[in-house]
Design a protein around this motif. Structure first.
Motif, PDB file in Angstrom:
ATOM      1  N   THR A 142      37.491  32.514  48.549  1.00  0.00           N
ATOM      2  CA  THR A 142      36.823  33.527  47.729  1.00  0.00           C
ATOM      3  C   THR A 142      36.271  34.622  48.638  1.00  0.00           C
ATOM      4  O   THR A 142      35.972  34.393  49.804  1.00  0.00           O
ATOM      5  N   GLN A 143      36.107  35.800  48.071  1.00  0.00           N
ATOM      6  CA  GLN A 143      35.626  36.927  48.853  1.00  0.00           C
ATOM      7  C   GLN A 143      34.213  36.663  49.366  1.00  0.00           C
ATOM      8  O   GLN A 143      33.370  36.126  48.639  1.00  0.00           O
ATOM      9  N   ASN A 144      33.952  37.047  50.596  1.00  0.00           N
ATOM     10  CA  ASN A 144      32.604  36.923  51.148  1.00  0.00           C
ATOM     11  C   ASN A 144      31.635  37.831  50.404  1.00  0.00           C
ATOM     12  O   ASN A 144      32.013  38.898  49.901  1.00  0.00           O
ATOM     13  N   ASP A 145      30.378  37.407  50.355  1.00  0.00           N
ATOM     14  CA  ASP A 145      29.363  38.164  49.628  1.00  0.00           C
ATOM     15  C   ASP A 145      29.262  39.611  50.105  1.00  0.00           C
ATOM     16  O   ASP A 145      29.106  40.525  49.292  1.00  0.00           O
ATOM     17  N   ASP A 146      29.339  39.815  51.411  1.00  0.00           N
ATOM     18  CA  ASP A 146      29.150  41.181  51.910  1.00  0.00           C
ATOM     19  C   ASP A 146      30.286  42.101  51.479  1.00  0.00           C
ATOM     20  O   ASP A 146      30.069  43.284  51.216  1.00  0.00           O
ATOM     21  N   LEU A 147      31.515  41.569  51.392  1.00  0.00           N
ATOM     22  CA  LEU A 147      32.648  42.382  50.937  1.00  0.00           C
ATOM     23  C   LEU A 147      32.428  42.846  49.500  1.00  0.00           C
ATOM     24  O   LEU A 147      32.672  44.015  49.161  1.00  0.00           O
ATOM     25  N   ILE A 148      31.944  41.936  48.656  1.00  0.00           N
ATOM     26  CA  ILE A 148      31.666  42.279  47.260  1.00  0.00           C
ATOM     27  C   ILE A 148      30.451  43.201  47.159  1.00  0.00           C
ATOM     28  O   ILE A 148      30.457  44.186  46.419  1.00  0.00           O
ATOM     29  N   ALA A 149      29.408  42.887  47.925  1.00  0.00           N
ATOM     30  CA  ALA A 149      28.181  43.684  47.873  1.00  0.00           C
ATOM     31  C   ALA A 149      28.429  45.133  48.280  1.00  0.00           C
ATOM     32  O   ALA A 149      27.866  46.060  47.695  1.00  0.00           O
ATOM     33  N   GLU A 150      29.270  45.337  49.284  1.00  0.00           N
ATOM     34  CA  GLU A 150      29.589  46.703  49.713  1.00  0.00           C
ATOM     35  C   GLU A 150      30.210  47.503  48.574  1.00  0.00           C
ATOM     36  O   GLU A 150      29.899  48.692  48.390  1.00  0.00           O
ATOM     37  N   GLY A 151      31.092  46.863  47.800  1.00  0.00           N
ATOM     38  CA  GLY A 151      31.704  47.542  46.663  1.00  0.00           C
ATOM     39  C   GLY A 151      30.689  47.855  45.574  1.00  0.00           C
ATOM     40  O   GLY A 151      30.720  48.943  44.976  1.00  0.00           O
ATOM     41  N   LEU A 152      29.786  46.910  45.316  1.00  0.00           N
ATOM     42  CA  LEU A 152      28.753  47.135  44.308  1.00  0.00           C
ATOM     43  C   LEU A 152      27.835  48.290  44.700  1.00  0.00           C
ATOM     44  O   LEU A 152      27.511  49.163  43.884  1.00  0.00           O
ATOM     45  N   ILE A 153      27.410  48.295  45.954  1.00  0.00           N
ATOM     46  CA  ILE A 153      26.477  49.316  46.427  1.00  0.00           C
ATOM     47  C   ILE A 153      27.143  50.690  46.434  1.00  0.00           C
ATOM     48  O   ILE A 153      26.507  51.701  46.102  1.00  0.00           O
ATOM     49  N   ILE A 245      23.823  46.839  34.235  1.00  0.00           N
ATOM     50  CA  ILE A 245      23.652  45.470  34.735  1.00  0.00           C
ATOM     51  C   ILE A 245      24.885  45.090  35.550  1.00  0.00           C
ATOM     52  O   ILE A 245      26.022  45.193  35.072  1.00  0.00           O
ATOM     53  N   TYR A 246      24.625  44.668  36.786  1.00  0.00           N
ATOM     54  CA  TYR A 246      25.689  44.260  37.709  1.00  0.00           C
ATOM     55  C   TYR A 246      25.675  42.739  37.867  1.00  0.00           C
ATOM     56  O   TYR A 246      24.626  42.105  37.808  1.00  0.00           O
ATOM     57  N   GLN A 247      26.862  42.178  38.070  1.00  0.00           N
ATOM     58  CA  GLN A 247      27.004  40.750  38.327  1.00  0.00           C
ATOM     59  C   GLN A 247      27.837  40.545  39.594  1.00  0.00           C
ATOM     60  O   GLN A 247      28.538  41.450  40.050  1.00  0.00           O
ATOM     61  N   THR A 248      27.762  39.328  40.148  1.00  0.00           N
ATOM     62  CA  THR A 248      28.608  38.979  41.293  1.00  0.00           C
ATOM     63  C   THR A 248      29.983  38.534  40.802  1.00  0.00           C
ATOM     64  O   THR A 248      30.216  38.388  39.590  1.00  0.00           O
ATOM     65  N   HIS A 249      30.881  38.266  41.743  1.00  0.00           N
ATOM     66  CA  HIS A 249      32.210  37.769  41.377  1.00  0.00           C
ATOM     67  C   HIS A 249      32.166  36.324  40.902  1.00  0.00           C
ATOM     68  O   HIS A 249      33.213  35.735  40.596  1.00  0.00           O
ATOM     69  N   GLY A 271      35.246  42.288  41.682  1.00  0.00           N
ATOM     70  CA  GLY A 271      35.879  40.979  41.709  1.00  0.00           C
ATOM     71  C   GLY A 271      37.301  41.039  42.202  1.00  0.00           C
ATOM     72  O   GLY A 271      37.809  42.100  42.585  1.00  0.00           O
ATOM     73  N   GLY A 272      37.951  39.894  42.185  1.00  0.00           N
ATOM     74  CA  GLY A 272      39.330  39.791  42.646  1.00  0.00           C
ATOM     75  C   GLY A 272      40.302  40.518  41.748  1.00  0.00           C
ATOM     76  O   GLY A 272      40.118  40.587  40.533  1.00  0.00           O
ATOM     77  N   GLN A 371      39.551  44.835  51.977  1.00  0.00           N
ATOM     78  CA  GLN A 371      39.259  45.583  50.755  1.00  0.00           C
ATOM     79  C   GLN A 371      40.304  45.406  49.666  1.00  0.00           C
ATOM     80  O   GLN A 371      40.041  45.705  48.496  1.00  0.00           O
ATOM     81  N   ARG A 372      41.476  44.889  50.015  1.00  0.00           N
ATOM     82  CA  ARG A 372      42.490  44.614  48.998  1.00  0.00           C
ATOM     83  C   ARG A 372      42.059  43.485  48.060  1.00  0.00           C
ATOM     84  O   ARG A 372      42.665  43.286  47.001  1.00  0.00           O
ATOM     85  N   ALA A 373      41.012  42.760  48.445  1.00  0.00           N
ATOM     86  CA  ALA A 373      40.550  41.611  47.664  1.00  0.00           C
ATOM     87  C   ALA A 373      39.458  41.977  46.664  1.00  0.00           C
ATOM     88  O   ALA A 373      38.857  41.090  46.045  1.00  0.00           O
ATOM     89  N   ARG A 374      39.177  43.253  46.473  1.00  0.00           N
ATOM     90  CA  ARG A 374      38.113  43.621  45.545  1.00  0.00           C
ATOM     91  C   ARG A 374      38.509  44.816  44.687  1.00  0.00           C
ATOM     92  O   ARG A 374      39.194  45.738  45.151  1.00  0.00           O
TER      93      ARG A 374
END
Length: 390
Positions: A142-153, A245-249, A271-272, A371-374
């Motif tokens: 699964t994608q690491n938290d920081d990879l997802i968080a960067e996209g959210l931010i 409202i934002y959620q994690t993957h 998300g993926g 980044q291809r994973a998000r």
């Protein structure tokens, strides 16, 4: 003279048969242990993972593969009990799972002591970071938290969001997400207006939600997984919250929408890509892999039933299919040498296209996604759709 000749013939036949038996016994089946949460609070994650394990190949090349699938009922203690059984009784060559971060963290010491590679399917990056003697045996699909968080931010900044209220699980999943998100948000100039926690089995978060709303954040970020992630969002809606409202993957599944209904309409998530596979260009290396998984899963378990949680187990299987042939060149299944060679081969994975991303591992990176994973996406008219960058 005929008796000795006959004797020699029988002796040769016996030796030949013995040789075949020895060769057959030398190459025992590869045994893979799979631990998931098919019942309990994380069942929404664990059921598709258990189902997917039944779709993994019975052979890799010419080698038979046997899967031992166990349900930990969303309980880290039970996960460790199953792990010990897989290691001591089944002598597994590799492990896939578990479904939840607390269970994965509880397993680290035992996996390292047994020197058996674990391909975990949990969200939090702290199961593989920071790299040390224990985590060198663990890989993650699964994608690491920081990879997802960067996209959210990045999306928050594009919407001029300056403050965020945070509410997450009161366990290692929520804590790691707060650590990662708050650190990156601070660097981006986004203030954490409030921080609240709740349990996976809690029935109410009214107090936490009212505290967050009193802080008047521009947006709220929920760090939870599966069906329990709906509770804070529905409560925010009930109390009149109007912001994004934002959620994690951890909610990257159609079941999240089924459970949440109108309360989760407009949810924002990174998300993926499998979840919006129809929006991917044909040239994307993930598209065909994801479509193949969806086709096989839905043929057995029903249309619309495939989820990214199950896909994480599928990707673990893809990594093993690449690594096993390399390990077999160095050792035989059922041996410590084979398990070590398999670990090394997993670490050497390069550009392995999965349903959720493309994996390129290294000694310091046991996730290997980029980044291809998000994909930034939202819930629109009851389904996930990609948010196009402007």
């Amino acid at each position: 003279m005929q008796v000795p000749t006959l004797f020699r013939a029988r002796l040769c036949a016996a030796l030949f048969a013995s040789g075949l038996a020895m060769a057959s016994n030398a190459w025992a089946d590869i045994t893979v242990g799979v631990i998931n949460s098919a019942t309990g609070p994380a069942a929404q994650i664990g059921i598709p993972q258990k189902n997917t394990a039944t779709l993994l190949p019975a052979k890799i090349g010419t080698q038979n593969v046997r899967y031992v699938i166990l349900n930990d009922a969303s309980d880290p203690t039970q996960a460790v009990t199953h792990l010990k059984k897989l290691l001591s009784e089944h002598k597994v060559d590799a492990l896939i799972g578990p479904s939840i971060t607390p269970a994965a963290l509880a397993m680290l010491d035992f996996v390292a002591e047994a020197k058996t590679p674990l391909i975990t399917t949990v969200g939090s990056s702290n199961v593989i970071e920071p790299m040390d003697a224990k985590r060198k045996w663990v890989f993650k699909t699964t994608q690491n938290d920081d990879l997802i968080a960067e996209g959210l931010i990045a999306h928050m900044r594009s919407k001029n969001i300056k403050s965020v209220g945070f509410i997450g699980f009161s366990d290692s999943y929520g804590e790691n997400w707060f650590k990662v998100f708050s650190g990156l948000a601070g660097k981006a100039g986004i203030r954490i207006a409030g921080s609240e926690r709740y349990g996976r089995t809690d029935q109410s978060v009214t107090g936490q939600v009212l505290k967050l709303m009193a802080a008047r954040p521009d947006a709220v970020f929920i760090a939870a997984t599966g069906a329990p992630a709906v509770l804070p969002q529905s409560t925010l809606l009930d109390k009149g919250y109007k912001g994004p409202i934002y959620q994690t993957h951890g909610v990257a599944t159609n079941d999240f929408i089924r459970v949440g209904g109108k309360a989760v309409e407009g949810t924002l998530m990174v998300g993926g890509p499998m979840l919006v596979v129809g929006d991917l260009p044909a040239s994307n290396p993930i598209k065909a892999v994801a479509q193949n998984y969806i086709k096989q899963y839905e043929a057995k378990f029903g249309k619309g039933s495939a989820s990214t949680f199950g896909a994480n187990v599928w990707d673990a299987g893809l990594l093993l299919q690449k690594a096993v042939p390399l390990a077999l060149k160095k050792a035989q299944p059922g041996t410590a040498e084979f398990r070590s060679a398999l670990r090394d081969a997993l670490e050497q994975s390069r550009e392995v296209a999965g349903t959720q991303g493309v994996f390129t591992m290294s000694p310091q990176n046991h996730n290997g996604m980029d980044q291809r994973a998000r994909v930034m996406m939202t819930v629109k008219q009851g389904r996930w759709v990609a948010v196009q960058a402007k």
